[in-house]
Design a protein around this motif. Structure first.
Motif, PDB file in Angstrom:
ATOM      1  N   ALA A 290      60.016  59.676  22.584  1.00 42.11           N
ATOM      2  CA  ALA A 290      59.220  58.951  21.089  1.00 42.11           C
ATOM      3  C   ALA A 290      58.331  57.761  21.583  1.00 42.11           C
ATOM      4  CB  ALA A 290      59.838  58.508  19.866  1.00 42.11           C
ATOM      5  N   PHE A 291      59.076  56.790  22.902  1.00 40.56           N
ATOM      6  CA  PHE A 291      59.039  55.342  23.012  1.00 40.56           C
ATOM      7  C   PHE A 291      57.467  55.829  23.775  1.00 40.56           C
ATOM      8  CE2 PHE A 291      57.718  51.933  25.717  1.00 40.56           C
ATOM      9  CZ  PHE A 291      58.012  50.411  25.451  1.00 40.56           C
ATOM     10  N   TYR A 292      57.575  57.219  24.563  1.00 39.00           N
ATOM     11  CA  TYR A 292      55.893  56.648  25.768  1.00 39.00           C
ATOM     12  C   TYR A 292      54.784  57.800  24.393  1.00 39.00           C
ATOM     13  CZ  TYR A 292      53.408  60.559  27.693  1.00 39.00           C
ATOM     14  OH  TYR A 292      52.268  61.462  28.224  1.00 39.00           O
ATOM     15  N   LEU A 293      55.028  58.483  23.242  1.00 40.41           N
ATOM     16  CA  LEU A 293      53.886  59.029  22.918  1.00 40.41           C
ATOM     17  C   LEU A 293      53.414  57.626  22.277  1.00 40.41           C
ATOM     18  CD1 LEU A 293      55.483  62.502  21.557  1.00 40.41           C
ATOM     19  CD2 LEU A 293      54.037  61.728  22.628  1.00 40.41           C
ATOM     20  N   LEU A 294      54.429  56.519  21.208  1.00 41.58           N
ATOM     21  CA  LEU A 294      53.844  55.659  21.150  1.00 41.58           C
ATOM     22  C   LEU A 294      53.482  54.833  21.741  1.00 41.58           C
ATOM     23  CD1 LEU A 294      53.716  53.879  18.953  1.00 41.58           C
ATOM     24  CD2 LEU A 294      56.153  53.082  19.577  1.00 41.58           C
ATOM     25  N   ALA A 295      53.285  54.504  23.159  1.00 41.34           N
ATOM     26  CA  ALA A 295      53.124  54.274  24.312  1.00 41.34           C
ATOM     27  C   ALA A 295      51.109  54.466  24.357  1.00 41.34           C
ATOM     28  CB  ALA A 295      53.618  53.898  25.333  1.00 41.34           C
ATOM     29  N   GLN A 299      47.791  53.611  23.580  1.00 42.03           N
ATOM     30  CA  GLN A 299      46.387  52.637  24.744  1.00 42.03           C
ATOM     31  C   GLN A 299      45.495  53.541  24.304  1.00 42.03           C
ATOM     32  OE1 GLN A 299      45.669  55.390  26.418  1.00 42.03           O
ATOM     33  NE2 GLN A 299      44.523  53.889  28.183  1.00 42.03           N
ATOM     34  N   GLN A 300      45.433  54.590  23.483  1.00 39.14           N
ATOM     35  CA  GLN A 300      44.078  55.131  23.525  1.00 39.14           C
ATOM     36  C   GLN A 300      43.425  54.370  22.036  1.00 39.14           C
ATOM     37  OE1 GLN A 300      44.898  59.575  21.959  1.00 39.14           O
ATOM     38  NE2 GLN A 300      46.008  59.630  24.155  1.00 39.14           N
ATOM     39  N   PHE A 301      44.561  54.192  21.281  1.00 44.29           N
ATOM     40  CA  PHE A 301      43.569  53.316  20.290  1.00 44.29           C
ATOM     41  C   PHE A 301      43.160  51.719  20.254  1.00 44.29           C
ATOM     42  CE2 PHE A 301      44.451  49.737  16.658  1.00 44.29           C
ATOM     43  CZ  PHE A 301      43.924  50.363  15.453  1.00 44.29           C
ATOM     44  N   HIS A 302      43.738  51.038  22.046  1.00 38.60           N
ATOM     45  CA  HIS A 302      43.565  49.336  22.256  1.00 38.60           C
ATOM     46  C   HIS A 302      43.985  49.303  23.547  1.00 38.60           C
ATOM     47  CE1 HIS A 302      41.764  45.554  21.992  1.00 38.60           C
ATOM     48  NE2 HIS A 302      40.764  46.180  21.535  1.00 38.60           N
ATOM     49  N   ARG A 303      43.178  49.467  24.639  1.00 40.13           N
ATOM     50  CA  ARG A 303      43.914  49.011  26.123  1.00 40.13           C
ATOM     51  C   ARG A 303      44.175  47.778  25.721  1.00 40.13           C
ATOM     52  NH1 ARG A 303      40.587  52.417  30.476  1.00 40.13           N
ATOM     53  NH2 ARG A 303      40.749  55.035  29.655  1.00 40.13           N
ATOM     54  N   GLY A 304      43.139  46.646  25.347  1.00 37.78           N
ATOM     55  CA  GLY A 304      44.094  44.686  25.044  1.00 37.78           C
ATOM     56  C   GLY A 304      45.770  45.018  24.609  1.00 37.78           C
ATOM     57  N   LEU A 305      45.700  45.756  23.375  1.00 35.85           N
ATOM     58  CA  LEU A 305      46.553  46.187  22.594  1.00 35.85           C
ATOM     59  C   LEU A 305      47.554  46.033  23.136  1.00 35.85           C
ATOM     60  CD1 LEU A 305      48.008  44.817  20.091  1.00 35.85           C
ATOM     61  CD2 LEU A 305      47.093  46.820  18.532  1.00 35.85           C
ATOM     62  N   ALA A 306      47.376  47.275  23.886  1.00 38.00           N
ATOM     63  CA  ALA A 306      48.399  47.718  24.686  1.00 38.00           C
ATOM     64  C   ALA A 306      48.821  47.128  25.776  1.00 38.00           C
ATOM     65  CB  ALA A 306      47.980  49.441  25.093  1.00 38.00           C
ATOM     66  N   ARG A 307      47.811  46.375  26.477  1.00 41.15           N
ATOM     67  CA  ARG A 307      48.531  46.329  27.796  1.00 41.15           C
ATOM     68  C   ARG A 307      49.189  44.243  27.181  1.00 41.15           C
ATOM     69  NH1 ARG A 307      42.838  46.592  29.387  1.00 41.15           N
ATOM     70  NH2 ARG A 307      42.786  48.171  31.074  1.00 41.15           N
ATOM     71  N   ALA A 308      48.820  44.146  26.313  1.00 42.69           N
ATOM     72  CA  ALA A 308      49.350  42.545  25.380  1.00 42.69           C
ATOM     73  C   ALA A 308      50.872  43.131  25.206  1.00 42.69           C
ATOM     74  CB  ALA A 308      49.081  42.443  24.398  1.00 42.69           C
ATOM     75  N   VAL A 309      51.183  44.311  24.220  1.00 40.11           N
ATOM     76  CA  VAL A 309      52.369  44.392  24.133  1.00 40.11           C
ATOM     77  C   VAL A 309      52.710  45.053  25.497  1.00 40.11           C
ATOM     78  CG1 VAL A 309      53.164  46.422  22.875  1.00 40.11           C
ATOM     79  CG2 VAL A 309      51.122  45.242  21.354  1.00 40.11           C
ATOM     80  N   LEU A 312      54.483  41.479  26.305  1.00 39.59           N
ATOM     81  CA  LEU A 312      55.039  41.151  25.592  1.00 39.59           C
ATOM     82  C   LEU A 312      56.909  41.598  25.970  1.00 39.59           C
ATOM     83  CD1 LEU A 312      56.000  39.041  22.855  1.00 39.59           C
ATOM     84  CD2 LEU A 312      55.330  41.153  21.556  1.00 39.59           C
ATOM     85  N   ILE A 313      56.667  42.865  26.110  1.00 44.39           N
ATOM     86  CA  ILE A 313      58.458  43.570  26.540  1.00 44.39           C
ATOM     87  C   ILE A 313      58.593  42.973  28.034  1.00 44.39           C
ATOM     88  CG2 ILE A 313      58.888  46.301  27.164  1.00 44.39           C
ATOM     89  CD1 ILE A 313      57.272  47.345  25.329  1.00 44.39           C
ATOM     90  N   ILE A 314      58.134  43.066  29.080  1.00 49.14           N
ATOM     91  CA  ILE A 314      58.268  43.249  30.120  1.00 49.14           C
ATOM     92  C   ILE A 314      59.173  41.412  29.418  1.00 49.14           C
ATOM     93  CG2 ILE A 314      58.134  41.985  32.395  1.00 49.14           C
ATOM     94  CD1 ILE A 314      55.966  44.519  32.483  1.00 49.14           C
ATOM     95  N   SER A 315      58.023  40.468  29.354  1.00 48.33           N
ATOM     96  CA  SER A 315      58.205  39.353  29.488  1.00 48.33           C
ATOM     97  C   SER A 315      59.628  38.760  28.624  1.00 48.33           C
ATOM     98  CB  SER A 315      57.333  38.138  28.343  1.00 48.33           C
ATOM     99  OG  SER A 315      55.799  38.725  29.518  1.00 48.33           O
TER     100      SER A 315
END
Length: 331
Positions: A290-295, A299-309, A312-315
């Protein structure tokens, strides 16, 4: 992309690509063409348009030729047969799949991604899976076969199981797959279109069994992890007794609920304990999936937003790691 599967010996063989009415006329007794397929040209875009191939010489008992299709509405991978296949069932006689060769498609073996280690998409059971796809009618999945009479879905499930065994599928795997498709038959209620109250009863029996297994499974997991929940009565206070008690409960309780499945109780006795035992291993896989599908969706919706998230998760993970490390070292 084309895929060819060959099989020598067994109850499966290639059938003519002639119009379905002509094929039906060769069945003894005269067969019925059951075709619920969509109108031509609806539902698929193909990488390699297969067309209808001429009859092939019978060099092999069975040669399955498939052309890959992509459903534009769902993005799901599907396959189109290049030549009909036929199966000789001891009870129902000759069954030919599909009736509509030009438009009918199959997804091969319908297995959730997290269970393909148990039942792969292809293998010895592939001809039986294609046969079953032709006989059953799920939502947006048309049935398409030629047989002496219409085949009920529960009968199709039994044909599927027997065909798997006849083509060399391991016995336990064949019965597991049969139990799974039988559960789907109970849910859809297509085995007896006239008994409305029975449909409701069997659907209730199915989902109450799965609900109880899920609730008790999660409760048992929390008990083993020493989370502040009431203790499970059949599990001990230490790890060894807890695991043994949990395993015993995973077998006994689903068997009791499986008895409620009536005429389908054998499937309940198989699915219930299997679901209870697999719950511990499947839940993490489902969570990761489920986490993979959400990612992917993000990523398909907005690459910049996906990178930001992702940053944030890694930090947050780094901060939590350092915090726990410092706290642990301070003691």
């Amino acid at each position: 992309m084309k895929l060819t599967v060959e099989q020598v010996g067994g109850p499966f063989y290639n059938e003519s690509n002639a119009p379905p009415e002509q094929v039906a006329a060769t069945v003894d007794p005269p067969a019925e063409v059951v075709d619920c397929a969509a109108a031509p040209g609806v539902g698929t875009e193909t990488e390699d348009v297969p067309g209808v191939q001429p009859d092939l010489p019978a060099a092999l008992d069975l040669e399955i030729k498939l052309a890959r299709c992509v459903n534009p509405s769902t993005g799901r991978e599907e396959f189109r047969l290049q030549q009909r296949i036929a199966y000789n069932d001891p009870e129902l006689g000759r069954i030919v799949v599909p009736a509509d060769l030009a438009n009918w498609t199959t997804d091969l073996t319908s297995v959730p991604p997290f269970l393909t280690w148990l039942v792969p998409k292809t293998g010895a059971h592939l001809p039986a899976a294609i046969l079953h796809d032709g006989m059953v009618l799920n939502k947006n999945e048309p049935c398409s076969y030629i047989a002496a009479r219409k085949i009920r879905r529960d009968e199709a499930d039994c044909v599927f199981r027997d065909a798997m065994l006849a083509t060399g599928t391991p016995r336990i795997r064949a019965w597991l797959v049969w139990a799974a498709v039988t559960a789907a038959t109970m849910h859809h209620g297509q085995w007896n279109p006239d008994a409305t109250w029975q449909k409701g009863y069997y659907r209730l029996a199915l989902w109450s069994t799965l609900a109880v297994i899920t609730v008790l499974g999660v409760w048992s997991i929390l008990d083993v992890l020493d989370v502040s929940v009431p203790r499970v009565p059949w599990m001990g206070d230490h790890l060894g007794p807890e695991l043994l008690g949990g395993l015993a409960g995973s077998i006994v309780i689903p068997l009791m609920f499986g008895t409620m499945w009536g005429r389908f109780r054998t499937a309940g006795w198989i699915i219930g304990p299997l679901a209870a035992i697999l719950l511990v291993s499947v839940l993490p896989i489902v969570f990761v999936g489920a986490f993979y599908l959400l990612a992917e969706k993000l990523q398909q919706f907005h690459r910049g937003l996906a990178r930001a998230v992702a940053v944030l998760i890694i930090s947050a993970a780094v901060a939590a790691f350092v915090a726990f490390l410092v706290v642990d070292c301070s003691f």
